[in-house]
Design an enzyme around this catalytic site. Structure first.
Site, mmCIF file in Angstrom:
data_model
loop_
_atom_site.group_PDB
_atom_site.id
_atom_site.type_symbol
_atom_site.label_atom_id
_atom_site.label_comp_id
_atom_site.label_asym_id
_atom_site.label_seq_id
_atom_site.Cartn_x
_atom_site.Cartn_y
_atom_site.Cartn_z
ATOM 1 C CG ASP A 74 -0.193 -0.318 2.496
ATOM 2 O OD1 ASP A 74 0.996 0.048 2.613
ATOM 3 O OD2 ASP A 74 -0.793 -0.934 3.390
ATOM 4 C CG ASP A 76 1.685 3.884 4.569
ATOM 5 O OD1 ASP A 76 0.469 3.681 4.401
ATOM 6 O OD2 ASP A 76 2.454 3.025 5.044
ATOM 7 C CG ASP A 158 10.201 0.677 12.199
ATOM 8 O OD1 ASP A 158 10.317 1.401 11.187
ATOM 9 O OD2 ASP A 158 9.565 -0.391 12.187
HETATM 10 P P1 ATP Z 1 4.280 -2.950 5.135
HETATM 11 O O1 ATP Z 1 3.075 -2.025 5.088
HETATM 12 O O2 ATP Z 1 4.828 -3.357 3.841
HETATM 13 O O3 ATP Z 1 4.128 -4.084 6.105
HETATM 14 P P2 ATP Z 1 5.502 -0.644 6.327
HETATM 15 O O4 ATP Z 1 6.944 -0.322 6.546
HETATM 16 O O5 ATP Z 1 4.711 0.309 5.474
HETATM 17 O O6 ATP Z 1 5.475 -2.109 5.746
HETATM 18 P P3 ATP Z 1 3.589 -0.103 8.378
HETATM 19 O O7 ATP Z 1 3.255 -0.955 9.573
HETATM 20 O O8 ATP Z 1 2.565 0.161 7.346
HETATM 21 O O9 ATP Z 1 4.873 -0.794 7.731
HETATM 22 O O10 ATP Z 1 4.154 1.263 8.957
HETATM 23 C C1 ATP Z 1 4.410 2.399 8.146
HETATM 24 C C2 ATP Z 1 5.660 3.124 8.611
HETATM 25 O O11 ATP Z 1 5.465 3.613 9.932
HETATM 26 C C3 ATP Z 1 6.900 2.244 8.697
HETATM 27 O O12 ATP Z 1 7.572 2.166 7.483
HETATM 28 C C4 ATP Z 1 7.702 2.925 9.764
HETATM 29 O O13 ATP Z 1 8.442 4.005 9.204
HETATM 30 C C5 ATP Z 1 6.668 3.501 10.692
HETATM 31 N N1 ATP Z 1 6.396 2.624 11.843
HETATM 32 C C6 ATP Z 1 5.459 1.647 11.930
HETATM 33 N N2 ATP Z 1 5.475 1.062 13.141
HETATM 34 C C7 ATP Z 1 6.432 1.675 13.864
HETATM 35 C C8 ATP Z 1 6.950 1.539 15.191
HETATM 36 N N3 ATP Z 1 6.445 0.634 16.035
HETATM 37 N N4 ATP Z 1 7.941 2.377 15.588
HETATM 38 C C9 ATP Z 1 8.424 3.314 14.746
HETATM 39 N N5 ATP Z 1 8.014 3.482 13.488
HETATM 40 C C10 ATP Z 1 7.026 2.688 13.034
HETATM 41 MG MG MG Z 2 2.543 0.215 4.999
#
Ligand code: ATP
Ligand code: MG
Length: 467
Positions: A74, A76, A158
């Protein structure tokens, strides 16, 4: 001695991946992100916010995945606009979350998630806040709703690879935390001091594992080191959040590898304590059963077939059942109630770690109940079982147990044949069964020859189904 002391004082700083205050700007020619690969809707959201005078970027997983040549799940967006300001720009936008507000901009089935730049809640400002402490005594952040600048936003993310910002209008990638380098080196690194970041939010340990498995990256040494000693902090995380994380860990298409990493980093026990104990007691059988279930989940996902968390949880917990049945029997309960009681208490116990919604806990019990019924095939029972809506899951689970090494006297093959057989062949199969064994439980005698574990898992003599 002195040298060691100086080193130990210096090393936390040296090993920290402190984000830069000015980013490295990676120009269009130096990265592999192309506008054509990006959701048109996501680009529209960013450009609209920029036109309204706000800063806006694509961020997180979508930038990381596109830089790796993968298809993002997706898109963001991160922006300087507050949720209310974002909502004012779009007709199709909804503010979600109370504590941590986000905006969902809807385009048919696609949702673009827009988050306002946030800052780390500063450490040590709790005294100024008389009502709510922002961190608990182990350093966990309880509130995370402080807006900040783009630089702050990069710092509170993170992993370095998740802190890359893409501006579709310039096609530049902004890198505040050596993320591009880590993508190049295929490495998972936590931003800042890993110990402190895990203490702030222990779920980050699971995220490090999840992305290492998904991307097949190594976990950088200083990011890896504190995980084992801090794994226990996950026990303080609300069970509903851990359930969501477990789904991400096991339904992301890389569950088998993720499982191995969880075990390696002592993270299975805080999520599934009973399963981790069973794995320790009987690594061969329990390990086989769990890994086979996870591998078949990965396969189904790769083939675009549906998967249910219930089957996974049923498999993760199954090896922990026999010890509990034995406990109940030792308390004087007969086999069937002992089994029912053990199943109930195991699920209740698991819910304290990862909440299991009712829509999944019911089917888990039904899959287990099926294991009781499938050996009992006499009279009309086999046909009734075939009509049971849980037959398929129960049968798949039976095959899984056999694949993991349980000797069920050919019960799986029998059911495979029975499903394909004609009516008259079915009658013969039931008759043959009666000829060989006139007990209701079919292969019971053979199973009795098995290990204690196997016998413990059964409650022999379950009454026939009520249908
Ligand atoms: P995917 O959606 O492919 O699983 P993603 O990296 O987009 O991976 P998300 O859970 O959608 O993961 O989170 C979006 C963003 O928010 C992450 O890329 C990260 O930068 C930040 N993020 C998410 N969870 C945390 C956390 N617990 N601590 C710090 N930053 C976070
Ligand atoms: Mg995501």
């Amino acid at each position: 001695m002195l040298k060691k002391l100086i080193q130990s004082l210096r090393s936390p700083l040296r090993r920290s991946k402190h984000p830069r205050s000015t980013p490295v700007v990676i120009g269009h020619a130096k990265h592999s992100m192309r506008r054509a690969q990006i959701s048109r809707n996501a680009i529209n959201v960013v450009e609209r916010l920029q036109k309204a005078g706000y800063q806006a970027y694509l961020v997180g997983g979508c930038v990381r995945d596109l830089m790796l040549g993968l298809k993002p799940k997706d898109f963001d967006v991160a922006t300087s606009a507050t949720p209310e300001q974002v909502r004012a720009e779009f007709r199709n936008a909804r503010v979600i979350g109370r504590r941590f507000k986000l905006v969902h901009v809807h385009f048919g089935r696609e949702i673009i998630e827009v988050a306002t730049f946030r800052a780390n809640h500063p450490q040590g400002d709790d005294e100024e806040d008389n009502h709510l402490s922002s961190r608990n005594e182990s350093g966990r952040i309880l509130r995370d709703n402080v807006y900040g600048s783009l630089e702050d936003d990069a710092q509170r993310r993170d992993l370095t690879i998740n802190a890359l910002y893409y501006d579709p209008s310039t096609e530049h990638v902004l890198d505040y935390a050596h993320g591009a380098q880590d993508i190049q080196n295929r490495q998972i690194s936590m931003i800042g001091d890993p110990t402190q970041r895990y203490q702030e939010d222990p779920v980050r340990m699971l995220r490090a594992i999840r992305f290492a498995a998904k991307l097949d990256f190594d976990i950088e040494k200083h990011t890896a080191e504190p995980i084992r000693p801090l794994a226990h902090l996950l026990r303080d995380i609300p069970s509903a959040r851990l359930f969501e994380e477990v789904l991400k860990l096991f339904l992301g298409g890389y569950a088998e590898f993720t499982f191995d990493l969880l075990v390696e980093y002592d993270l299975l026990a805080p999520l599934f304590p009973a399963s981790a104990a069973a794995l320790k007691n009987d690594p061969q059988y329990a390990g086989n059963l769990m890994r086979l279930a996870l591998a078949s989940t990965d396969k189904r996902i790769a083939e675009g077939r549906p998967v249910t968390p219930a089957f996974l949880f049923a498999a993760m917990l199954w090896p922990a059942l026999p010890a509990r049945v034995a406990q109940q029997q030792a308390r004087g309960l007969p086999p069937i109630p002992a089994m029912q009681e053990a199943a109930q208490s195991l699920i209740t116990e698991q819910c304290q770690h990862t909440a299991i919604p009712k829509r999944f806990s019911m089917p888990i019990r039904e899959i287990w109940d099926m294991q009781e019924r499938l050996p009992r095939r006499h009279g009309k029972r086999a046909d009734l079982l075939l009509e049971n809506p849980r037959f398929r899951a129960g049968y798949d689970f039976l095959l899984l147990r056999e694949d993991a090494g349980e000797n069920l006297g050919g019960l799986g093959d029998w059911w495979t044949d029975y499903q394909d057989a004609s009516d008259s062949q079915r009658r013969d199969m039931i008759r043959d069964l009666s000829d060989k064994d006139d007990s209701a439980a079919g292969p019971r005698k053979k199973r009795r020859g098995g290990s204690r574990r196997r016998r413990g898992a059964k409650s022999e003599g379950t009454p026939p189904p009520a249908e």
